[in-house]
Motif scaffolding. Sequence first.
Motif, PDB file in Angstrom:
ATOM      1  N   TYR A 135      43.848  28.103 -37.748  1.00 38.67           N
ATOM      2  CA  TYR A 135      42.963  27.206 -36.987  1.00 38.67           C
ATOM      3  C   TYR A 135      43.703  26.606 -35.792  1.00 38.67           C
ATOM      4  O   TYR A 135      43.121  26.444 -34.713  1.00 38.67           O
ATOM      5  N   ILE A 142      39.366  21.813 -33.814  1.00 36.50           N
ATOM      6  CA  ILE A 142      38.713  21.480 -35.082  1.00 36.50           C
ATOM      7  C   ILE A 142      39.155  20.109 -35.607  1.00 36.50           C
ATOM      8  O   ILE A 142      38.386  19.387 -36.229  1.00 36.50           O
ATOM      9  N   ILE A 143      40.432  19.739 -35.363  1.00 35.28           N
ATOM     10  CA  ILE A 143      40.963  18.427 -35.755  1.00 35.28           C
ATOM     11  C   ILE A 143      41.949  17.967 -34.686  1.00 35.28           C
ATOM     12  O   ILE A 143      42.279  18.717 -33.761  1.00 35.28           O
ATOM     13  N   ASN A 163      43.842  11.944 -38.283  1.00 36.26           N
ATOM     14  CA  ASN A 163      42.407  12.216 -38.414  1.00 36.26           C
ATOM     15  C   ASN A 163      41.693  11.240 -39.342  1.00 36.26           C
ATOM     16  O   ASN A 163      40.535  11.459 -39.704  1.00 36.26           O
ATOM     17  N   LEU A 165      41.915  10.629 -42.489  1.00 36.16           N
ATOM     18  CA  LEU A 165      41.412  11.220 -43.725  1.00 36.16           C
ATOM     19  C   LEU A 165      41.474  10.176 -44.837  1.00 36.16           C
ATOM     20  O   LEU A 165      42.504   9.546 -45.058  1.00 36.16           O
ATOM     21  N   GLU A 183      40.146  16.651 -47.934  1.00 34.59           N
ATOM     22  CA  GLU A 183      39.491  16.148 -46.724  1.00 34.59           C
ATOM     23  C   GLU A 183      39.789  17.051 -45.526  1.00 34.59           C
ATOM     24  O   GLU A 183      38.911  17.320 -44.700  1.00 34.59           O
ATOM     25  N   LEU A 184      41.032  17.532 -45.427  1.00 35.15           N
ATOM     26  CA  LEU A 184      41.374  18.478 -44.363  1.00 35.15           C
ATOM     27  C   LEU A 184      40.580  19.772 -44.537  1.00 35.15           C
ATOM     28  O   LEU A 184      40.028  20.316 -43.567  1.00 35.15           O
ATOM     29  N   LYS A 186      37.724  20.226 -45.865  1.00 34.40           N
ATOM     30  CA  LYS A 186      36.319  20.029 -45.490  1.00 34.40           C
ATOM     31  C   LYS A 186      36.131  20.177 -43.985  1.00 34.40           C
ATOM     32  O   LYS A 186      35.128  20.732 -43.522  1.00 34.40           O
ATOM     33  N   LYS A 187      37.101  19.688 -43.223  1.00 33.37           N
ATOM     34  CA  LYS A 187      37.005  19.829 -41.762  1.00 33.37           C
ATOM     35  C   LYS A 187      37.144  21.297 -41.358  1.00 33.37           C
ATOM     36  O   LYS A 187      36.426  21.787 -40.483  1.00 33.37           O
ATOM     37  N   SER A 190      34.036  23.390 -42.010  1.00 36.65           N
ATOM     38  CA  SER A 190      32.900  23.239 -41.088  1.00 36.65           C
ATOM     39  C   SER A 190      32.761  24.453 -40.169  1.00 36.65           C
ATOM     40  O   SER A 190      31.685  24.725 -39.651  1.00 36.65           O
ATOM     41  N   GLN A 191      33.856  25.186 -39.961  1.00 38.96           N
ATOM     42  CA  GLN A 191      33.801  26.482 -39.272  1.00 38.96           C
ATOM     43  C   GLN A 191      33.771  27.553 -40.363  1.00 38.96           C
ATOM     44  O   GLN A 191      34.780  28.184 -40.672  1.00 38.96           O
ATOM     45  N   TRP A 195      36.670  30.092 -41.997  1.00 36.36           N
ATOM     46  CA  TRP A 195      37.122  29.723 -43.342  1.00 36.36           C
ATOM     47  C   TRP A 195      37.068  30.936 -44.281  1.00 36.36           C
ATOM     48  O   TRP A 195      38.051  31.278 -44.932  1.00 36.36           O
TER      49      TRP A 195
END
Length: 473
Positions: A135, A142-143, A163, A165, A183-184, A186-187, A190-191, A195
């Motif tokens: 990523y 993304i973050i 971020n 989190l 939590e990371l 999950k971000k 989102s793509q 993923w």
Amino acid sequence: MKTFLFYDVETSGLNPVFDQILTFASIRTDLRLREINRQSVTIQLRGDIVPSPKAFLTHGLTNDELALGIHEYEAALRIHKLVNTPETISLGYNSLGFDDEFLRFMFYRNLLDPYSHQYGNGCSRMDILPIAVVYRVFHADIIKWPEIEGKPSLKLDLIAEANNLVTSGRAHEAMNDVESLIELSKKLFSQEETWHYCLDFFSKTKEEARINRIKSDFQIQNRYFRICIMISLSFGSKVNYMAPVIHLGQSLPYKNQSLWLRLDSEAIPGFGDALNIEDAHVIRKRPGDGLIILPALERFWNRMPASSKQLTDENLEKFCSQCEKFFELIQYHLEYRYPLIPDIDPDASLYQDGFFSGKEKKECEKFHLAGKDRKHEIVDQLQSPRIKILANRILDRNFSKGPLQATSKEYQCHLDQLRSVSEANKIKGYKGDTKYGRHEALEELKELESTFLNPDPDQRKMMAWLNDYIKEF
């Protein structure tokens, strides 16, 4: 139902063979990252472990906290059951580079199958760190990616801070790190397309199929080779975590290893320098190990710096003009076997002695099924030398009653070696490394005391305990 088991460990030091896990935390989720349950295990510090001051000052676990835990044998049984729950995908952050090997050797020395969580009952492993690197290279927006002195960092605690989190504890606390990791994830999730594309890098069959689809179209004399791109955190941000590589083939003695050579090296041993081809750093990749292989497509290739591409051209030209030497390099590394360590410690002998045989597995099961009061009796009946010595160590570490005199002579000798300053008494691992002893710990403590400025009250208390514990070991 397939589930993820996100986990993290805190340890007594950095050596996965000889150091021990102190805390294990896990959260099981479904494949859409919704929590199902969580587990936490605290483990007593073993009597044959000299604690690393740096490790303890990092995670902050106190002796009082550890004293409330269970002994390692019971913890190993519990954790082994968790990661071997059918259809479990166990994963962490740099877990394939650190945590998983700690688990493997803990299982081994406690007579549990060290590999079943990788393939049995639909189980497998993953690692979020290599996914985060992908990523960072291809979806950097993304973050927020933290920096240290102007350089990008992929440390989980810094990513969590940058971020915001949400977690419930302190950094370097196992459960807190698991919460940060989810939590990371999950971000990243989102793509979804990226993923799921990344997940397949951890499937042995899917990853092998991907690599096999890459054409071997670079010709050197009458042989054809794959030119690919490898992605790894170890390559560093300077080259965008990417390196051009050439596939040399499959190891002959180790069938699960494919061999790759970086093409962006300024000097390749045997080609224009004083070193021999034996000194070339060949990357040994195993299926699903987190080393990402991509085809050398233009859209990927152009993300590498110009210097990497130029060195690739120069090195390929050398290989073509000195093809016999290149083929000699390949053959040497294809045939290479790891050196035998004649006096390796039993705790470290997993790779050298190999899988438990069918007969040994039956002896392990017999030991596990015996009640606490009958385990000594069962050990006397064991036929396999390595199962017998590992079983005796389990008894010494977990079931000995009272003072040192209640333990075996072999275990007392093991402790004496940890107290010795003699090189001849070092306890040897499979890499020729040695077990961390009292002398090394005292030297590390002395270094910390001279460089550790303005410690807070908790750190001063920790340093005082470490000083007393190590000196009295």
